[in-house]
Design a protein around this motif. Structure first.
Motif, PDB file in Angstrom:
ATOM      1  N   ASP A 160       0.849  -1.195   0.000  1.00 64.36           N
ATOM      2  CA  ASP A 160       0.000   0.000   0.000  1.00 64.36           C
ATOM      3  C   ASP A 160       0.880   1.240   0.000  1.00 64.36           C
ATOM      4  N   GLY A 161       0.442   2.264  -0.695  1.00 64.23           N
ATOM      5  CA  GLY A 161       1.200   3.509  -0.752  1.00 64.23           C
ATOM      6  C   GLY A 161       0.287   4.723  -0.749  1.00 64.23           C
ATOM      7  N   THR A 162       0.868   5.870  -0.481  1.00 62.18           N
ATOM      8  CA  THR A 162       0.130   7.138  -0.473  1.00 62.18           C
ATOM      9  C   THR A 162       0.964   8.199  -1.184  1.00 62.18           C
ATOM     10  N   ILE A 163       0.346   8.834  -2.170  1.00 65.83           N
ATOM     11  CA  ILE A 163       0.992   9.919  -2.906  1.00 65.83           C
ATOM     12  C   ILE A 163       0.316  11.221  -2.510  1.00 65.83           C
ATOM     13  N   THR A 164       1.111  12.204  -2.143  1.00 63.42           N
ATOM     14  CA  THR A 164       0.588  13.519  -1.786  1.00 63.42           C
ATOM     15  C   THR A 164       1.005  14.526  -2.844  1.00 63.42           C
ATOM     16  N   ALA A 165       0.024  15.252  -3.353  1.00 63.96           N
ATOM     17  CA  ALA A 165       0.293  16.286  -4.362  1.00 63.96           C
ATOM     18  C   ALA A 165      -0.292  17.603  -3.886  1.00 63.96           C
ATOM     19  N   GLY A 166       0.278  18.700  -4.381  1.00 66.31           N
ATOM     20  CA  GLY A 166      -0.237  20.003  -3.976  1.00 66.31           C
ATOM     21  C   GLY A 166       0.500  21.133  -4.654  1.00 66.31           C
ATOM     22  N   VAL A 167       0.186  22.339  -4.212  1.00 68.16           N
ATOM     23  CA  VAL A 167       0.805  23.554  -4.732  1.00 68.16           C
ATOM     24  C   VAL A 167       1.586  24.202  -3.597  1.00 68.16           C
ATOM     25  N   ASP A 168       2.826  24.524  -3.850  1.00 68.34           N
ATOM     26  CA  ASP A 168       3.670  25.153  -2.830  1.00 68.34           C
ATOM     27  C   ASP A 168       3.284  26.632  -2.719  1.00 68.34           C
ATOM     28  N   LEU A 169       2.437  26.948  -1.737  1.00 67.97           N
ATOM     29  CA  LEU A 169       1.931  28.313  -1.595  1.00 67.97           C
ATOM     30  C   LEU A 169       2.996  29.282  -1.097  1.00 67.97           C
ATOM     31  N   THR A 170       4.110  28.753  -0.596  1.00 72.47           N
ATOM     32  CA  THR A 170       5.184  29.662  -0.184  1.00 72.47           C
ATOM     33  C   THR A 170       5.835  30.323  -1.403  1.00 72.47           C
ATOM     34  N   GLN A 171       5.597  29.767  -2.593  1.00 68.79           N
ATOM     35  CA  GLN A 171       6.162  30.331  -3.822  1.00 68.79           C
ATOM     36  C   GLN A 171       5.160  31.211  -4.569  1.00 68.79           C
ATOM     37  N   ALA A 172       4.021  31.496  -3.954  1.00 71.80           N
ATOM     38  CA  ALA A 172       3.003  32.321  -4.602  1.00 71.80           C
ATOM     39  C   ALA A 172       3.474  33.764  -4.751  1.00 71.80           C
ATOM     40  N   LYS A 173       3.127  34.380  -5.863  1.00 74.95           N
ATOM     41  CA  LYS A 173       3.423  35.786  -6.119  1.00 74.95           C
ATOM     42  C   LYS A 173       2.111  36.577  -6.025  1.00 74.95           C
ATOM     43  N   VAL A 174       2.114  37.605  -5.175  1.00 75.88           N
ATOM     44  CA  VAL A 174       0.888  38.352  -4.894  1.00 75.88           C
ATOM     45  C   VAL A 174       1.044  39.806  -5.331  1.00 75.88           C
ATOM     46  N   THR A 175       0.023  40.299  -6.022  1.00 70.23           N
ATOM     47  CA  THR A 175      -0.032  41.706  -6.411  1.00 70.23           C
ATOM     48  C   THR A 175      -1.376  42.264  -5.971  1.00 70.23           C
ATOM     49  N   VAL A 176      -1.352  43.404  -5.269  1.00 69.36           N
ATOM     50  CA  VAL A 176      -2.581  44.002  -4.749  1.00 69.36           C
ATOM     51  C   VAL A 176      -2.698  45.433  -5.256  1.00 69.36           C
TER      52      VAL A 176
END
Length: 210
Positions: A98-114
């Motif tokens: 049995d195995g588990t794969i975790t996927a996601g988006v690295d939010l620490t690399q997000a670029k924000v413009t306001v």
């Protein structure tokens, strides 16, 4: 006949004085309550790039999706001589785990413009963050070995690594990274939308994977 003038009793004057003092105190209290509560409006917090980035840091672990699986694979190897398999050198086994794969988006690399009109958040491409195999679930079946080509620990570990790559590709083909992207967008939208100022809109973009 002379008229007798009746004076105001001290008790009556005392009661009237109490009513006047009570009225003055009540008026002061009402004024104070109105001044410190309804008399001034609380201003909503002003969004900035730093504010949004701090909020994204808080949900970085939430913007992930997990894919659990059970895999069974067969390993087989023989010694060869000029492309011909040598007899009595075949080794093979079947493993299940049995195995588990975790996927996601690295939010620490997000670029924000306001700006006053828009909050723009640019996200990196979703990716596989981890892949773990439960060692307690590992089972070996139909193990065949040869004195001329014995099974080694490297056979097991190398085969397992190859199978992990196969399962990751299978998960990606099944839409794992797309689900990770959708979950990240939903988590960010739910967090940032209530913080938008009047007239501001939210735009979220996600980079394409390799």
């Amino acid at each position: 006949m002379s008229q007798v003038k009746r004076g105001v009793s001290p008790l009556s004057l005392f009661k009237q004085g109490k009513l006047i003092i009570f009225g003055v105190i009540l008026a002061i209290v009402c004024f104070a309550v109105g001044f410190f509560s309804g008399g001034r409006e609380e201003k909503p917090p002003v969004l900035s790039s730093i504010t949004v980035e701090n909020q994204l840091q808080q949900i970085s672990q939430l913007a992930t999706i997990r894919y659990s699986y059970t895999n069974m694979g067969q390993f087989e190897n023989s010694n060869e001589f000029y492309g011909i398999k040598l007899p009595f050198t075949t080794k093979s086994f079947i493993v299940a785990y049995d195995g588990t794969i975790t996927a996601g988006v690295d939010l620490t690399q997000a670029k924000v413009t306001v700006t006053d009109q828009k909050v723009t958040i640019a996200l990196p491409a979703p990716q596989i963050l981890s892949h773990e195999v439960d060692p307690n679930s590992l089972e070996v079946f139909d193990e065949t070995t040869s004195i001329f080509n014995p099974i080694t620990i490297e056979d097991y570990t190398g085969f397992q690594a190859d199978q992990q790559g196969v399962m990751e590709e299978k998960a990606i083909q099944g839409g794992l990274l797309t689900q990770a992207k959708d979950q990240a967008e939903a988590a960010i939208g739910g967090l940032i939308t209530p913080l938008l100022q009047e007239g501001q809109t939210l735009e979220i973009t996600v980079a394409d994977g390799e």
